[in-house]
Motif scaffolding. Structure first.
Motif, short mmCIF file in Angstrom:
data_model
loop_
_atom_site.label_atom_id
_atom_site.label_comp_id
_atom_site.label_asym_id
_atom_site.label_seq_id
_atom_site.Cartn_x
_atom_site.Cartn_y
_atom_site.Cartn_z
N ASN A 639 0.85 -1.19 0.00
CA ASN A 639 0.00 0.00 0.00
C ASN A 639 0.88 1.24 0.00
N GLU A 640 0.63 2.12 -0.95
CA GLU A 640 1.49 3.31 -1.10
C GLU A 640 1.48 4.19 0.15
N ILE A 641 0.38 4.25 0.84
CA ILE A 641 0.24 5.13 2.01
C ILE A 641 1.04 4.61 3.19
N THR A 642 1.06 3.29 3.36
CA THR A 642 1.66 2.71 4.57
C THR A 642 2.99 2.00 4.31
N ARG A 643 3.50 2.05 3.08
CA ARG A 643 4.66 1.22 2.76
C ARG A 643 5.92 1.62 3.54
N LEU A 644 6.14 2.92 3.74
CA LEU A 644 7.34 3.35 4.47
C LEU A 644 7.30 2.85 5.91
N THR A 645 6.15 3.01 6.55
CA THR A 645 6.01 2.53 7.93
C THR A 645 6.17 1.01 7.99
N ALA A 646 5.63 0.31 7.00
CA ALA A 646 5.75 -1.15 6.97
C ALA A 646 7.19 -1.60 6.81
N VAL A 647 7.96 -0.90 5.98
CA VAL A 647 9.38 -1.23 5.80
C VAL A 647 10.11 -1.09 7.13
N LYS A 648 9.87 0.01 7.82
CA LYS A 648 10.53 0.23 9.12
C LYS A 648 10.10 -0.83 10.14
N ALA A 649 8.83 -1.18 10.09
CA ALA A 649 8.32 -2.19 11.03
C ALA A 649 8.96 -3.55 10.77
N LEU A 650 9.06 -3.95 9.51
CA LEU A 650 9.71 -5.22 9.17
C LEU A 650 11.18 -5.22 9.59
N ASN A 651 11.83 -4.08 9.45
CA ASN A 651 13.23 -3.98 9.88
C ASN A 651 13.34 -4.16 11.39
N LEU A 652 12.38 -3.56 12.11
CA LEU A 652 12.36 -3.70 13.57
C LEU A 652 12.21 -5.16 13.98
N MET A 653 11.34 -5.88 13.29
CA MET A 653 11.13 -7.29 13.62
C MET A 653 12.33 -8.15 13.22
N ALA A 654 12.84 -7.89 12.03
CA ALA A 654 13.95 -8.70 11.53
C ALA A 654 15.22 -8.51 12.34
N SER A 655 15.39 -7.31 12.93
CA SER A 655 16.62 -7.04 13.69
C SER A 655 16.48 -7.35 15.17
N SER A 656 15.33 -7.91 15.59
CA SER A 656 15.11 -8.20 17.01
C SER A 656 16.15 -9.19 17.53
N GLN A 657 16.76 -8.84 18.66
CA GLN A 657 17.73 -9.73 19.30
C GLN A 657 17.08 -10.59 20.39
N ILE A 658 15.78 -10.36 20.61
CA ILE A 658 15.09 -11.08 21.69
C ILE A 658 14.28 -12.25 21.14
#
Length: 1256
Positions: A639-658
Motif C-alpha cells: 500500500n502506497e500510504i503505509t509502505r514506508l512505515t511497513a518497511v521500518k516495522a519489518l526492519n524492527l522485527m527482523a533485527s530483534s535480538q530477543i
C-alpha cells in the motif's frame, strides 16, 4: 465604452434598485470585480463607484451597508487620489454627525480604508492623514459624545500603528489632544487613549517622547499620592512595550515609585497594574532592569503578592516549610488524599464576586514567568527564593490563576534544561560544570517531592483545565530530568488512571495523559516501571479502542513503549513475570487496528509500528499468531500510504535480538516489492528499504539467489555522488551480500562496477561513504569470488590509469585531487586484503613504474598515493630504493606530485617507524628547501599516533618542529602548529606547559604558531587534555589583546574553535573575553591603506580578516553560549556589521536571522535600527557597467538580507512595527524583489519542516 466600464455601469444601475436583494447582489459582484488585480477604472467610473458606495453606506438594509464598507478596502487601492480624499472626507463627516447608525458604519469604513491603504503610497497616505487628523483631534476633544470619542481614538490608533512616521508633523498636536483624555471619567476612553499613546511613542521624535513620558511619570507621582495612578501606570507599561529601550532612562524612578507604593497601598487594582508594568519592563528591558538591580526586588514583590488573598485564610501557607520532612511526605494514602480533596472542594465553594485579589495573584505569576524567560541568569535565585512559593500556590483556588502558576513553573523547567544539558556534557567531557547550573539542578531535585505531592492532587480534580496544566507540567519535568519520578510513581498511578478512565475527562486530557505515560515509560528504567504495568494496561487498552483517533494513536504509542519495558533488549533487565499474559492482552486490540483500513492515517501507522514492537519483544508468546499477523505487514507493504512505515516495522522485527521471528514465509513475495522501492523517487523509502534488505541478508542467511540478484541490479543507479548517504547504504548492503551470500554477486556485481569507478573519482567521495566502499572491496576480496579476484579488481580500478602501460592523454583534468586519495585507498584495500605477499608485489610494481620515468603526472600521483596507503599496513622497508624513489619525487615540477610524495613518505613510515622516521628527521635538517613537504610527511605520522606508538621519537619531533615554528611562510607555520597541537593532545602534561611558556617569546611568528597549535588541541570528543586546557586556555586567549595583528587573528580562530567544539572551556572566561572580541569587530581606519595600481587607487583593509574572524566567533557563541551573552550589547555590534564589508554583511545577516528565532523579545526592541541597513542593501543598484560577478555578488547579498527580513517578520508583534511593514510592502511592490523574497521564504519553510528520518 470599454467592457469593464460597461459592466461596472450595469452594476451601479442595479444598486439603485428598490429591491434590497438586487442591491446586495450588485454590491457583492462589484466587490468581486474590485478584488481582481487586472481591473482598471477610468475617471468617470471611479467617481460613480465612489459616489454609489458612499450612498450605500446609508442604505436601510444592514447587509448592503456591510458589503459597501467591505468594498471600500479594495477600492482605495484602485482609484486615484482625489477619489480617496472624497471617501475619507465623507466618512469623517458622517462619523462626527448626529445619525448613530451612519456614524457607526462610517467609523468601520474609515478603519477599513486605513487598513487597506498601500504602505508604498506614501504621498497618498500623507494626504489622507492630513485630512483625517484634524477631524479626529476635534472628535477626541468632543467630551459631550463619548461614542464619537471612542471611535476617533480607535481610528487614531489604527492610523498611528500604520503611518506613525508619516504623521510626524502632527505628533505635537496629537500629544496635546491625547494626554488630557487620561483624566477622562470614562474608563473606556482612558483605555483607548493608552493604546493610542503607545503607538505614538513608537514613532514620535525624542522631544515629544521625553515630553510624553515626563508628563506620565509626573502624573503618576501625583496619582500615587491621590490614588488615581492606575491609568498612568498602564500607560507607562504600554509605552515601554511599544518603545522598548527608549523607556530605559525612566525605568529606575518609575520602578522605585511603584515599589514604594505597593508597600503601603491596599488597592488591588494598583498592585495588579504595577505587576503588569513590571512584567513589561523585565521582558522589554531585561538588561537594564538587571543593571539597575531591580530584578530581585520585583521577584520579592511577586512572591509576596502571589499569595495575596485577603478574603481567604490559607492555614497551610503559614505552616509551610520546604525542609519539613512531614511536608515532604509523599506516602499519603488515597483515603487521606480524597479527604483532603473534599476539604479543598468545600473551601473552593467559597466565592466573593467583589474579590478582585485573584487578578493580583495572576499578574504576579505572569511577572515571575516574564523574569524567568527574559533573565535566565537569575535561575539559581529563582530556585532559592521563588520556586518554593510557586509550588505552594499550586493549590490556588482560582482556576485561571492556578494555570498561570503552572505555566510559570513550566517556564522555570524549560530554563533549567540548558543547565541539565551542561551537567551531562561535563560528565562526557570531564570538565567541571558551572557552579550555578549544578546548584540550580540540585535545588530542582530537592523540590521534586513537594512538587509531586501538590501536583498529583490536581490530577484528581474535577476541573479539566487544571488537570491538563498539571499533566503538561509533569511532562515538562520528565523532559528536563528523565527518571526523576521513579520513587513517586506508586502514588501517582491513581491520578493517572483517573485522568484516563474518568468519564468526565475530555479527549484532550486523555491525550495529554497518554503522552505523559509515554514519557514515563520511555524515560524511566524498566525495573522502576514494571511493577505498575498491570495497573496501567487496562486503561491503555481501553484508550486504544477509543473512537477519537488522537486518543487511539497516543495509546498505541504508549503500548509500543510498554512492551519494551515488559521485555527489554537490555540483557541486564529482567522480564516482567506476567509477560505472556500482557502480550495476549495487547495483541487483540492492536490486531484490530492493524487490520482496519478505514481509520486515520496516524492510527494506521502507529498500529503497524506497535504490532512490530510487540512481535519483536514478546513474539515468542504469540507464535501461533504469526501466520495471522505477519502477512498483514506484506499487505501494508504493497500500500502506497503505509509502505514506508511497513518497511521500518519489518526492519524492527527482523533485527530483534530477543525473538527469533521467522519472516521467510513472506520474503519471496516481499523482496521483489522491496526491490521496486529502490526505483522510487522517495528518498526516505529508499533508505529504509536498503536498511531492511541489509538486515534480512544478515539475519536469514541463505536465500534464493535469483531474488538477491534482482536486488543487486537495482543498486547500480544508487551508487551515485548525488546522494552519498544512499550510496553508503547500498554499499553496506553489498558488503553484507559479499559476506553472507557471495554467490549472489558472482554474475551481477559486474553491473555495479562502472558506477563504482565513477563514484570513486568523485571529489565528494570521502568519510563514511568511502569507508563503506572500502569495506565492500575488502569483503569482496575475502569472499574469493572467481570473477572478482584481486588482480581483476585492481585492473577494473586502474583501467583508465593503466599505470604499467601509460596512456598518451593525461586525464588529470578529469580528476579532482580527492579522487586520487580515494582511488589509492581502494587499491590498498584490495592489495592488503589479498595478503602481505600480494600487497608487496603491487607496491613493488608501482615503485618500478615510478623509476622508469615514463608516467604522466596523474599516474605518478596515483602510484605514490597507492604505495603510501599500502605502506600503512605492510612494511615496505625491504623494497629496493623505496625511500629514495619517493624522495626523488620531492623535486618534481608538479605540485600535485610533490604533495603525493610527502603523503606517501609519511604513510610508508607508519608501517615501519624505525626504518623511516629517523631518516625523515635527518632530511628535515639537511634539506631546508623541502621543509614544507617533509613537515607534511611528518604530519601524517603524528596524525596516526592512535594506531602507532611514536613515544620514542616525540622529543626529537618536538625539537624539529620548534626549529621551524618561526618560518616566515604562513603555510609552513600552519603545518608546524597542527603537528605541535596533535603532539600536545597525546601528551598534554609535558607539552602544554612548553606551549604556554612560548607565549612570552618576543617573536610574533612564534606566538602565532603557538596559539594556532592550541586550536588543534580542541576537538569535539572528550580528551585527557581537557581539564588541563580549561585551566590554561585563558592564558592563550589573552593573545586577543596582542599587539600583532596576525596573533590576534589566530587567537580569534582558537576562541571560535573552543566555542564550537568545547564551549565549557571558555564559558567562565566570557566576561573577560567578550569586550576584547567586540573591539575586533570595529573598523579601524589606521589599518586601511591606499595602494596605487597604475592610474587607479585601491583601498586595502588589513583589518578585514580580523573582523571576519571576530564575527564568525560571535555567530558560534550564539549557538553554544547564548545564556552568557548580553544580547543588547551583542546586537549593537551586529548592527555595526550590517554596514561593513560584503563578507561581514553575509555573516551578520545570518546572525540577525538566528537572533530573531533565539531572542525575539530583545530583537524586536532594535527592529528600527536593524531595518535601515537591510533596506540599503536590498534597494542598492549595481552600476550599469559592472561585470557579471558584481551582479551575482549583489544578488547573493540581497538574498541573504531578505532571509533576515523574513526571519524578523515572523517575530511575534513584528507586524506592529511600521518600518518593518513598510519595508516588506516595498519588497512586495517590486516584481524582482517579490520573487526573490518568496523563494527565500519557501526555502526557510522547507528547511524548518525537514525532520531527520529515523531509519530503524
Amino acid at each position: 465604452m470599454s467592457t469593464v466600464s460597461f459592466h461596472i455601469a450595469n452594476l451601479l444601475e442595479k444598486m439603485t434598485s428598490s429591491d434590497k436583494d438586487f442591491r446586495f447582489m450588485a454590491t457583492n459582484d462589484l466587490m468581486s470585480e474590485l478584488q481582481k488585480d487586472s481591473i482598471k477604472l477610468d475617471d468617470d467610473s471611479e467617481r460613480k463607484v465612489v459616489r454609489m458606495l458612499l450612498k450605500l453606506l446609508e442604505d436601510k438594509n444592514g447587509e448592503v451597508q456591510n458589503l459597501a464598507v467591505k468594498c471600500l478596502g479594495p477600492l482605495v487601492a484602485k482609484v486615484k487620489e482625489p477619489q480617496v480624499e472624497t471617501i475619507v472626507d465623507t466618512l469623517c463627516t458622517n462619523m462626527t454627525g448626529d445619525k448613530e447608525q451612519l456614524r457607526d458604519i462610517s467609523s468601520i469604513g474609515l478603519k477599513t480604508v486605513i487598513t487597506e491603504l498601500p504602505l508604498t503610497s506614501q504621498q497618498l497616505a500623507c494626504v489622507i492623514c492630513k485630512k483625517i487628523i484634524g477631524k479626529l483631534t476635534v472628535a477626541i476633544a468632543k467630551q459631550e459624545d463619548v461614542t464619537v470619542q471612542l471611535e476617533a481614538l480607535d481610528i487614531l490608533s489604527d492610523l498611528l500603528s500604520r503611518f506613525g512616521t508619516i504623521l510626524h508633523p502632527y505628533h505635537a498636536m496629537l500629544l496635546d489632544a491625547l494626554l488630557p483624555q487620561l483624566n477622562s471619567g470614562r474608563q473606556a476612553v482612558r483605555k483607548r487613549t493608552v493604546v493610542a499613546l503607545g503607538y505614538l511613542s513608537s514613532s514620535c521624535g525624542v522631544v515629544h517622547y521625553q515630553k510624553m513620558v515626563g508628563i506620565l511619570v509626573e502624573e503618576m507621582r501625583k496619582g500615587l499620592q491621590t490614588g488615581h495612578a492606575n491609568t498612568y501606570i498602564q500607560c507607562c507599561a504600554t509605552v515601554c512595550k511599544n518603545a522598548g529601550q527608549r523607556f530605559a532612562e525612566y525605568l529606575n524612578q518609575v520602578v522605585i515609585m511603584l515599589m514604594d507604593a505597593c508597600k503601603v497601598t491596599d488597592d488591588d487594582e494598583l498592585k495588579e497594574n504595577t505587576l503588569q508594568a513590571f512584567e513589561v519592563f523585565v521582558t522589554r528591558c531585561p538588561q537594564e532592569m538587571g543593571t539597575l538591580g531591580h530584578i530581585e526586588g520585583v521577584l520579592q514583590l511577586c512572591v509576596k503578592l502571589i499569595s495575596h488573598d485577603p478574603n481567604y485564610n490559607d492555614d497551610e501557607q503559614d505552616g509551610f516549610n520546604p525542609l519539613n520532612e512531614e511536608s515532604m511526605d509523599t506516602t499519603t494514602g488515597d483515603e487521606d488524599d480524597d479527604a483532603q480533596n473534599d476539604e479543598d472542594q468545600e473551601e473552593d465553594e467559597y466565592s466573593d464576586d467583589d474579590d478582585m485579589s485573584w487578578k493580583v495573584r495572576r499578574a504576579a505569576a505572569k511577572c515571575i514567568e516574564g523574569v524567568i524567560t527574559s533573565r535566565p541568569d537569575v535561575l539559581l535565585y529563582v530556585y532559592q527564593n521563588v520556586s518554593i512559593m510557586l509550588i505552594l500556590r499550586f493549590r490556588e483556588r482560582e482556576e485561571n490563576v492556578r494555570c498561570d502558576i503552572f505555566s510559570a513553573y513550566r517556564s522555570l523547567l524549560r530554563s533549567t534544561k540548558p543547565a541539565v544539558v551542561s551537567i551531562h556534557e561535563s560528565r562526557v567531557t570531564g570538565l567541571p560544570p558551572s557552579p550555578d547550573a549544578t546548584a540550580a539542578v540540585q535545588a530542582l531535585n530537592g523540590q521534586i517531592p513537594q512538587l509531586i505531592k501538590m501536583v498529583q492532587k490536581q490530577l484528581k480534580e474535577k476541573n479539566i483545565k487544571s488537570r491538563q496544566a498539571a499533566l503538561q507540567l509533569l511532562q515538562e519535568l520528565v523532559g528536563v530530568l528523565p527518571g526523576c519520578l521513579s520513587q513517586f510513581l506508586a502514588n501517582m498511578m491513581n491520578g493517572i488512571l483517573v485522568c484516563l478512565s474518568d468519564k468526565n475527562s475530555t479527549s484532550n486530557v486523555r491525550t495529554n495523559t497518554l503522552s505523559f505515560v509515554y514519557c514515563i515509560l520511555s524515560s524511566h528504567p524498566a525495573e522502576v516501571v514494571q511493577p505498575h504495568i498491570e495497573l496501567l494496561l487496562p486503561a491503555l487498552i481501553n484508550c486504544a479502542s477509543d473512537s477519537f483517533y488522537k486518543v487511539t494513536s497516543e495509546a498505541l504509542s504508549a503500548l509500543q513503549v510498554l512492551v519494551k519495558v515488559v521485555r527489554s533488549s537490555d540483557p541486564t533487565c529482567r522480564e516482567h513475570p506476567q509477560a505472556e499474559l500482557i502480550a495476549r492482552q495487547i495483541y487483540p486490540v492492536v490486531l484490530l487496528r492493524l487490520k482496519a483500513t478505514d481509520i486515520d492515517q496516524e492510527v494506521k501507522e502507529n498500529a503497524i509500528t506497535t504490532m512490530a514492537s510487540l512481535l519483536a519483544h514478546l513474539g515468542n508468546y504469540l507464535q501461533s499468531e504469526w501466520p495471522v499477523c505477519i502477512p498483514i505487514f506484506l499487505e501494508r507493504l504493497k500500500n502506497e500510504i503505509t509502505r514506508l512505515t511497513a518497511v521500518k516495522a519489518l526492519n524492527l522485527m527482523a533485527s530483534s535480538q530477543i525473538v527469533d521471528l521467522d519472516l521467510r514465509s513472506v520474503l519471496s513475495e516481499a523482496i521483489p516489492v522491496l526491490s521496486s522501492f529502490l526505483r522510487k523517487n522517495q528518498r526516505a523509502l529508499k533508505l529504509a528499504t536498503l536498511g531492511l534488505l541489509d538486515t534480512l541478508v544478515k539475519r536469514y542467511g541463505l536465500m534464493d539467489p535469483a531474488l538477491l540478484e534482482s536486488i543487486v541490479r537495482e543498486l547500480s543507479p544508487l551508487l551515485s555522488e548525488s546522494d552519498l548517504h544512499c550510496a553508503q547504504q547500498a554499499l553496506q548492503l553489498m558488503t553484507s551480500l559479499a559476506v553472507y551470500q557471495p554467490q549472489s554477486l558472482e554474475s551481477t556485481a559486474i553491473v555495479c562496477m562502472p558506477s563504482l569507478k565513477i563514484l570513486v573519482r568523485s571529489p565528494l567521495m570521502q568519510g563514511a561513504a568511502l569507508l563503506a566502499l572500502m569495506d565492500f572491496l575488502r569483503a569482496l576480496v575475502k569472499a574469493k569470488i572467481n570473477s572478482f579476484c584481486s588482480t581483476r579488481l585492481l585492473g577494473i580500478f586502474l583501467e583508465q590509469e593503466a599505470v604499467t602501460t601509460p596512456t598518451k592523454v593525461d586525464i588529470a583534468t578529469s580528476h579532482h585531487k580527492q579522487s586520487f586519495y580515494s582511488l589509492a585507498k581502494c587499491i590498498s584495500v584490495i592489495s592488503v586484503g589479498s595478503g602481505p605477499t600480494e600487497a608487496l608485489n603491487v607496491a613493488s610494481r608501482f615503485i618500478g613504474d615510478l623509476k622508469t620515468g615514463n608516467l604522466t603526472d596523474t599516474q605518478i600521483v596515483i602510484a605514490l598515493l597507492s604505495v603510501g596507503e599500502i605502506g600503512r599496513y605492510v612494511d615496505l622497508s625491504n623494497l629496493a630504493n623505496v625511500r629514495e624513489t619517493i624522495l626523488l619525487m620531492f623535486s618534481h615540477p608538479s605540485e600535485e606530485v610533490k604533495t603525493a610524495a610527502a603523503y606517501a613518505f609519511g604513510s610508508v613510515a607508519i608501517g615501519n617507524l624505525s626504518a623511516f622516521l629517523p631518516a625523515l628527521l635527518t632530511e628535515m635538517k639537511q634539506q631546508p628547501k623541502k621543509q614544507y613537504l617533509l613537515l607534511h610527511a611528518l604530519k601524517e605520522i603524528i596524525a596516526a599516533q592512535q594506531t602507532v606508538d611514536i613515544s620514542l621519537y616525540t622529543e626529537n619531533i618536538w625539537v624539529a618542529l620548534f626549529a621551524h615554528a618561526e618560518c616566515p611562510e604562513e603555510g609552513t607555520r600552519n603545518v608546524v602548529a597542527e603537528c605541535l597541537g596533535r603532539l600536545t593532545l597525546a601528551n598534554p602534561e609535558t607539552f602544554l606547559p612548553r606551549l604556554k611558556s612560548a607565549l612570552d617569546s618576543p617573536s610574533n611568528l612564534l606566538r602565532t604558531t603557538v596559539v594556532t597549535a592550541v586550536k588543534f588541541t580542541i576537538v569535539d570528543q572528550p580528551q585527557a587534555i581537557d581539564p588541563i586546557l580549561k585551566n590554561t586556555i585563558g592564558e592563550f586567549l589573552k593573545s586577543l589583546a596582542d599587539a600583532d595583528l596576525n596573533v590576534r587573528r589566530v587567537a580569534l580562530v582558537a576562541f571560535n574553535s573552543a566555542a564550537h567544539n568545547k564551549p565549557a572551556l571558555i564559558r567562565d572566561l566570557l566576561p573577560q573575553l567578550l569586550p576584547q572580541l567586540y573591539i575586533e569587530t570595529l573598523v579601524r581606519k589606521e589599518l586601511i591603506r591606499e595602494v596605487e595600481m597604475g592610474p587607479f587607487k585601491h583601498s586595502v583593509d588589513d583589518g578585514l580578516d580580523l573582523r571576519k574572524a571576530a564575527f564568525e566567533c560571535m555567530y558560534t557563541l550564539l549557538d553554544s553560549c547564548l545564556d552568557r551573552l548580553d544580547i543588547q550589547t551583542f546586537l549593537t555590534h551586529v548592527e555595526n556589521g550590517l554596514r561593513d564589508h560584503y563578507d561581514i554583511k553575509m555573516l551578520t545577516y545570518l546572525m540577525v536571522a538566528r537572533l530573531a528565532s533565539l531572542c525575539p523579545s530583545q530583537v524586536i526592541q532594535r527592529l528600527d535600527r536593524l531595518i535601515e541597513p537591510l533596506k540599503n542593501t536590498v534597494t542598492l543598484k549595481v552600476k550599469a557597467n559592472s561585470v557579471k560577478q558584481e551582479y551575482e555578488k549583489q544578488d547573493e547579498l540581497k538574498r541573504a538580507a531578505l532571509r533576515a527580513v523574513s526571519a524578523l517578520s515572523v517575530i511575534p508583534d513584528a507586524d506592529k512595527n511600521m518600518q518593518l511593514m513598510e519595508f516588506v510592502a516595498q519588497i512586495r511592490s517590486s516584481t524582482d524583489l517579490q520573487t526573490m523574497y518568496d523563494s527565500v521564504q519557501t526555502d526557510s519553510t522547507v528547511s524548518s519542516n525537514e525532520v531527520p528520518m529515523n531509519v530503524e
